[in-house]
Scaffold this motif. Structure first.
Motif, PDB file in Angstrom:
ATOM      1  N   HIS A  47      -4.869  24.330 -15.648  1.00 54.96           N
ATOM      2  CA  HIS A  47      -3.658  23.367 -15.431  1.00 54.96           C
ATOM      3  C   HIS A  47      -3.962  21.827 -15.056  1.00 54.96           C
ATOM      4  O   HIS A  47      -3.913  20.877 -15.599  1.00 54.96           O
ATOM      5  N   SER A  48      -5.085  21.809 -13.911  1.00 54.54           N
ATOM      6  CA  SER A  48      -5.415  20.361 -13.507  1.00 54.54           C
ATOM      7  C   SER A  48      -6.511  19.659 -14.372  1.00 54.54           C
ATOM      8  O   SER A  48      -6.505  18.620 -14.108  1.00 54.54           O
ATOM      9  N   GLN A  49      -7.311  20.691 -15.160  1.00 57.49           N
ATOM     10  CA  GLN A  49      -8.326  19.940 -15.840  1.00 57.49           C
ATOM     11  C   GLN A  49      -8.130  20.145 -17.356  1.00 57.49           C
ATOM     12  O   GLN A  49      -9.105  19.872 -18.108  1.00 57.49           O
ATOM     13  N   ALA A  50      -6.882  20.241 -17.622  1.00 59.95           N
ATOM     14  CA  ALA A  50      -6.509  20.397 -19.232  1.00 59.95           C
ATOM     15  C   ALA A  50      -7.096  18.969 -19.813  1.00 59.95           C
ATOM     16  O   ALA A  50      -6.782  17.941 -19.541  1.00 59.95           O
ATOM     17  N   GLY A  51      -7.537  19.395 -21.010  1.00 55.02           N
ATOM     18  CA  GLY A  51      -8.170  18.179 -21.846  1.00 55.02           C
ATOM     19  C   GLY A  51      -9.465  17.832 -21.512  1.00 55.02           C
ATOM     20  O   GLY A  51     -10.292  16.841 -22.181  1.00 55.02           O
ATOM     21  N   THR A  52     -10.261  18.419 -20.304  1.00 55.40           N
ATOM     22  CA  THR A  52     -11.374  18.000 -19.912  1.00 55.40           C
ATOM     23  C   THR A  52     -12.421  19.050 -20.393  1.00 55.40           C
ATOM     24  O   THR A  52     -12.018  20.244 -20.446  1.00 55.40           O
ATOM     25  N   VAL A  53     -13.489  18.528 -21.003  1.00 55.77           N
ATOM     26  CA  VAL A  53     -14.682  19.509 -21.328  1.00 55.77           C
ATOM     27  C   VAL A  53     -15.274  20.239 -19.867  1.00 55.77           C
ATOM     28  O   VAL A  53     -15.434  19.511 -19.163  1.00 55.77           O
ATOM     29  N   PHE A  54     -15.342  21.413 -20.253  1.00 54.08           N
ATOM     30  CA  PHE A  54     -15.803  22.228 -19.005  1.00 54.08           C
ATOM     31  C   PHE A  54     -17.022  21.560 -18.311  1.00 54.08           C
ATOM     32  O   PHE A  54     -17.440  21.531 -17.100  1.00 54.08           O
ATOM     33  N   SER A  55     -18.038  21.194 -19.109  1.00 57.10           N
ATOM     34  CA  SER A  55     -19.514  20.609 -18.755  1.00 57.10           C
ATOM     35  C   SER A  55     -19.187  19.320 -18.039  1.00 57.10           C
ATOM     36  O   SER A  55     -20.197  18.806 -17.373  1.00 57.10           O
ATOM     37  N   GLU A  56     -17.978  18.646 -18.270  1.00 56.71           N
ATOM     38  CA  GLU A  56     -17.896  17.387 -17.551  1.00 56.71           C
ATOM     39  C   GLU A  56     -17.658  17.706 -16.153  1.00 56.71           C
ATOM     40  O   GLU A  56     -17.843  16.650 -15.309  1.00 56.71           O
ATOM     41  N   VAL A  57     -16.825  18.830 -15.746  1.00 55.28           N
ATOM     42  CA  VAL A  57     -16.557  19.503 -14.459  1.00 55.28           C
ATOM     43  C   VAL A  57     -17.923  19.860 -13.831  1.00 55.28           C
ATOM     44  O   VAL A  57     -18.153  19.583 -12.791  1.00 55.28           O
ATOM     45  N   TYR A  58     -18.505  20.683 -14.689  1.00 56.73           N
ATOM     46  CA  TYR A  58     -19.738  21.434 -14.195  1.00 56.73           C
ATOM     47  C   TYR A  58     -20.891  21.001 -15.128  1.00 56.73           C
ATOM     48  O   TYR A  58     -21.132  21.821 -16.208  1.00 56.73           O
ATOM     49  N   PRO A  59     -21.668  20.004 -15.110  1.00 58.59           N
ATOM     50  CA  PRO A  59     -22.822  19.671 -15.832  1.00 58.59           C
ATOM     51  C   PRO A  59     -23.626  20.590 -16.257  1.00 58.59           C
ATOM     52  O   PRO A  59     -24.468  20.346 -17.446  1.00 58.59           O
ATOM     53  N   GLN A  60     -23.919  21.651 -15.408  1.00 55.51           N
ATOM     54  CA  GLN A  60     -24.987  22.532 -15.698  1.00 55.51           C
ATOM     55  C   GLN A  60     -24.539  23.627 -16.879  1.00 55.51           C
ATOM     56  O   GLN A  60     -25.252  24.463 -17.344  1.00 55.51           O
ATOM     57  N   MET A  61     -23.348  23.550 -17.007  1.00 53.03           N
ATOM     58  CA  MET A  61     -22.682  24.503 -18.130  1.00 53.03           C
ATOM     59  C   MET A  61     -22.352  23.942 -19.352  1.00 53.03           C
ATOM     60  O   MET A  61     -21.417  24.132 -20.263  1.00 53.03           O
ATOM     61  N   THR A  62     -23.418  23.200 -19.834  1.00 54.24           N
ATOM     62  CA  THR A  62     -23.374  22.538 -21.245  1.00 54.24           C
ATOM     63  C   THR A  62     -23.536  23.476 -22.410  1.00 54.24           C
ATOM     64  O   THR A  62     -22.655  23.424 -23.537  1.00 54.24           O
ATOM     65  N   GLN A  63     -23.822  24.953 -22.207  1.00 54.22           N
ATOM     66  CA  GLN A  63     -23.770  25.835 -23.304  1.00 54.22           C
ATOM     67  C   GLN A  63     -22.221  26.694 -23.223  1.00 54.22           C
ATOM     68  O   GLN A  63     -22.254  27.543 -23.903  1.00 54.22           O
ATOM     69  N   ILE A  64     -21.316  26.191 -22.268  1.00 60.21           N
ATOM     70  CA  ILE A  64     -20.165  27.080 -22.040  1.00 60.21           C
ATOM     71  C   ILE A  64     -19.070  26.013 -22.930  1.00 60.21           C
ATOM     72  O   ILE A  64     -18.554  25.123 -22.248  1.00 60.21           O
ATOM     73  N   LEU A  65     -18.693  26.359 -24.118  1.00 54.63           N
ATOM     74  CA  LEU A  65     -17.410  25.873 -24.590  1.00 54.63           C
ATOM     75  C   LEU A  65     -17.549  24.409 -24.957  1.00 54.63           C
ATOM     76  O   LEU A  65     -17.560  23.699 -23.956  1.00 54.63           O
ATOM     77  N   ASP A  66     -17.739  23.987 -25.939  1.00 53.63           N
ATOM     78  CA  ASP A  66     -17.338  22.529 -26.484  1.00 53.63           C
ATOM     79  C   ASP A  66     -16.028  22.109 -26.390  1.00 53.63           C
ATOM     80  O   ASP A  66     -15.868  20.918 -26.180  1.00 53.63           O
ATOM     81  N   GLU A  67     -15.190  22.767 -26.540  1.00 52.17           N
ATOM     82  CA  GLU A  67     -13.744  22.679 -26.684  1.00 52.17           C
ATOM     83  C   GLU A  67     -13.341  22.304 -25.175  1.00 52.17           C
ATOM     84  O   GLU A  67     -13.604  22.981 -24.494  1.00 52.17           O
ATOM     85  N   PRO A  68     -12.360  21.179 -25.329  1.00 52.58           N
ATOM     86  CA  PRO A  68     -11.656  20.940 -23.821  1.00 52.58           C
ATOM     87  C   PRO A  68     -10.988  22.254 -23.301  1.00 52.58           C
ATOM     88  O   PRO A  68     -10.637  23.133 -24.117  1.00 52.58           O
ATOM     89  N   MET A  69     -10.915  22.254 -21.968  1.00 52.28           N
ATOM     90  CA  MET A  69      -9.945  23.255 -21.325  1.00 52.28           C
ATOM     91  C   MET A  69      -8.592  22.804 -21.517  1.00 52.28           C
ATOM     92  O   MET A  69      -8.181  21.785 -22.012  1.00 52.28           O
ATOM     93  N   VAL A  70      -7.743  24.092 -21.564  1.00 51.63           N
ATOM     94  CA  VAL A  70      -6.288  23.915 -22.061  1.00 51.63           C
ATOM     95  C   VAL A  70      -5.479  24.307 -21.047  1.00 51.63           C
ATOM     96  O   VAL A  70      -5.771  25.302 -20.171  1.00 51.63           O
ATOM     97  N   ASP A  71      -4.127  24.024 -21.229  1.00 56.67           N
ATOM     98  CA  ASP A  71      -2.873  24.629 -20.210  1.00 56.67           C
ATOM     99  C   ASP A  71      -2.653  25.988 -20.887  1.00 56.67           C
ATOM    100  O   ASP A  71      -2.855  26.298 -21.880  1.00 56.67           O
ATOM    101  N   PHE A  72      -2.056  26.520 -19.868  1.00 55.17           N
ATOM    102  CA  PHE A  72      -1.560  27.908 -20.439  1.00 55.17           C
ATOM    103  C   PHE A  72      -0.613  27.768 -21.326  1.00 55.17           C
ATOM    104  O   PHE A  72       0.281  27.296 -21.216  1.00 55.17           O
TER     105      PHE A  72
END
Length: 345
Positions: free
Chosen positions: A34-59
């Motif tokens: 909920h707090s990071q919806a619209g943000t790509v996971f690797s933008e929050v955790y740069p070490q996770m570049t292989q985890i999902l290119d799509e942005p995080m979503v709300d429930f």
């Protein structure tokens, strides 16, 4: 299996993503925050570049129903009980890493967690996910309550002794120590570097929310109403849980007797390692792994059995055990995706 993580921006969520990335039978299709919806996971955790290119979503329950077989809930307390019933109605299995379903008595949530559980009807069908103890029940479960980190280490140390009736159930004292990651990623003065570095603190004496969880499970295994003393401490390390349990022996026991109890109880359990000859484990020896290491000492002078159990709070104490439960539910080898050896030094 297609899986989603709800609460993906916290430490539990990122550890789930890291471990699931190496699971051969899992596809991580959604990370919900909920707090990071619209943000790509690797933008929050740069070490996770292989985890999902799509942005995080709300429930969104419709998106989950169309795309997911199993949901991991790595949410704060007082969240999952509001949405799990909706998810289960879509025939999606849930593994909840929060405390919302761990206690069987609904009245305890208000006094220990500070909220009223709105999913009381589900407390009778939830399976407590202590993997080595409730494996048969986990196999057919739809809803798993993943144990807390402190209870995981404490219960794995004490349940074999309680069931073998070699310790007094009225004399259990537990000293717990945790690294600062157990407090989560949110900002807090309590874990500020200047407050925590070169310091150790006892906290929530007598009121920690894991006390009723420990008492509930030990009471069930002993057929006795157990009340125990548990004092948690936060210490200046990133990961790790150490539980030191002090118990009175009710009969003469040798070290070999205690060793036999543990080995018999955990026969063929790949993530339990029992130390011998008074070898006491340390937190660094399980760092980054799904192991629980247990050592013990019999103090003849006081007739006490002292047991030390250690885990990585983010793996065996949370995300690793959640994946272990997923493997059991799916009929897979428990070790699937969890073969990481501890990181040392």
């Amino acid at each position: 299996m297609k899986v989603a993580i709800i609460g993906g921006s916290g430490y539990g969520g990122v550890e789930l993503a890291r471990l699931l990335h190496n699971h051969p039978y899992v596809e991580l299709t959604q990370i919900i925050s909920h707090s990071q919806a619209g943000t790509v996971f690797s933008e929050v955790y740069p070490q996770m570049t292989q985890i999902l290119d799509e942005p995080m979503v709300d429930f969104n329950i419709d998106q989950l129903a169309a795309d997911v077989d199993v949901v991991f809930l790595a949410t704060p307390s007082d969240v999952s009980h509001r949405i799990v019933p909706e998810i289960l109605k879509e025939k999606i299995k849930c593994i909840d890493l929060s405390g919302d379903f761990r206690l069987k008595d609904p009245a305890l949530y208000q006094s220990w967690y500070g909220f009223e559980n709105t999913a009381k009807d589900y407390l009778n069908q939830v399976v407590y996910g202590l993997s080595e103890v409730y494996q048969a029940k986990i196999e057919g479960a739809e809803l798993i309550a993943n144990p807390g980190c402190f209870p995981t280490a404490g219960l794995l140390a004490l349940i074999p002794l309680v069931q073998a009736q070699v310790i007094s159930t009225q004399s259990i004292i537990i000293d717990g120590k945790t690294g600062v990651s157990g407090a989560g990623r949110g900002l807090s003065l309590n874990v500020h570097f200047a407050e925590m570095n070169e310091n150790a603190k006892a906290y929530q004496l007598g009121v920690h929310k894991h006390i009723p969880e420990l008492e509930q499970e030990l009471s069930e295994k002993s057929n006795d109403s157990i009340k125990l003393n548990f004092t948690p401490h936060i210490v200046p390390m990133t990961r790790g849980i150490m539980m030191t349990s002090y118990t009175d022996l009710v009969s003469e026991q040798s070290a070999d007797d205690i060793l036999d109890i543990y080995r018999s109880y955990y026969h063929n359990q790949p993530f339990i390692r029992i130390r011998t000859n008074d070898q006491i484990p340390s937190t660094k020896e399980v760092y980054g792994s799904n192991y629980c290491d247990i050592g013990f000492h019999i103090d003849r002078r006081t007739n006490k059995l002292i047991v030390v159990s250690v885990i990585d709070n983010l793996v065996k104490g949370a995300s690793g055990q959640a994946i272990q439960n997923l493997n059991i539910m799916a009929g897979l080898d428990q070790k699937t995706g969890l073969n990481q050896l501890p990181i040392y030094p």
